[in-house]
Every structure is written in structure tokens, then in C-alpha cells.
Design a protein around this motif. Structure first.
Motif, PDB file in Angstrom:
ATOM      1  N   ASP A 148      27.087  37.111  41.216  1.00  0.00           N
ATOM      2  CA  ASP A 148      27.342  38.037  40.112  1.00  0.00           C
ATOM      3  C   ASP A 148      27.645  39.443  40.612  1.00  0.00           C
ATOM      4  O   ASP A 148      28.492  40.140  40.057  1.00  0.00           O
ATOM      5  CB  ASP A 148      26.159  38.068  39.155  1.00  0.00           C
ATOM      6  N   GLU A 149      26.967  39.863  41.663  1.00  0.00           N
ATOM      7  CA  GLU A 149      27.210  41.198  42.218  1.00  0.00           C
ATOM      8  C   GLU A 149      28.612  41.295  42.816  1.00  0.00           C
ATOM      9  O   GLU A 149      29.305  42.293  42.629  1.00  0.00           O
ATOM     10  CB  GLU A 149      26.165  41.530  43.277  1.00  0.00           C
TER      11      GLU A 149
ATOM     12  N   GLY B  24      31.167  41.456  40.078  1.00  0.00           N
ATOM     13  CA  GLY B  24      31.151  42.796  39.490  1.00  0.00           C
ATOM     14  C   GLY B  24      31.900  43.801  40.336  1.00  0.00           C
ATOM     15  O   GLY B  24      32.623  44.656  39.810  1.00  0.00           O
TER      16      GLY B  24
ATOM     17  N   ARG C 178      35.635  43.143  39.975  1.00  0.00           N
ATOM     18  CA  ARG C 178      36.112  43.608  38.662  1.00  0.00           C
ATOM     19  C   ARG C 178      36.244  45.126  38.635  1.00  0.00           C
ATOM     20  O   ARG C 178      37.188  45.654  38.062  1.00  0.00           O
ATOM     21  CB  ARG C 178      35.173  43.127  37.573  1.00  0.00           C
ATOM     22  N   ALA C 179      35.283  45.819  39.230  1.00  0.00           N
ATOM     23  CA  ALA C 179      35.327  47.270  39.235  1.00  0.00           C
ATOM     24  C   ALA C 179      36.490  47.778  40.089  1.00  0.00           C
ATOM     25  O   ALA C 179      37.174  48.739  39.732  1.00  0.00           O
ATOM     26  CB  ALA C 179      34.002  47.833  39.758  1.00  0.00           C
TER      27      ALA C 179
END
Length: 59
Positions: A47-48, A51, A54-55
Motif C-alpha cells: 500500500d505504501e 501510494g 500515485r503521488a
């Protein structure tokens, strides 16, 4: 943690198939990986990482 538990179950299943086919070295590797996943020595960072991507790629 569900991903890790599911991965451990899958590694154990693959190890059983490998043993049936006489590939003990491969089965040992899969069982060792399953043990590592179940012991908590492996941390799920999926998940990290998603993220971060995506950022970075957000426009």
C-alpha cells in the motif's frame, strides 16, 4: 496482513505440489518463504509503494 497470510497459504500449496513431483529443493524454498511470511519477518509495504507511485505520477 491478509495478503501475507494468503501468500503463505499459496506457498505451502505450491510446496506440496513440488514435493509430489519430486522437487524437494523447490518445495523447501517455498516452505521457507511461507515460514518467513507467517513469522512476521516480512513486512507488507504494498500500500505504501502504491501510494508513492500515485503521488509521483499524479498530474
Amino acid at each position: 496482513m491478509d495478503r501475507l497470510k494468503e501468500a503463505a497459504v499459496e506457498h505451502r500449496r505450491v510446496a506440496a505440489v513440488q514435493r509430489e513431483r519430486g522437487r524437494d529443493a523447490s518445495a523447501d524454498r517455498h516452505e521457507a518463504r511461507a515460514d518467513a511470511l507467517e513469522s512476521g519477518r516480512v513486512v507488507d509495504r504494498t500500500d505504501e509503494v502504491i501510494g508513492i507511485f500515485r503521488a509521483v505520477f499524479r498530474r
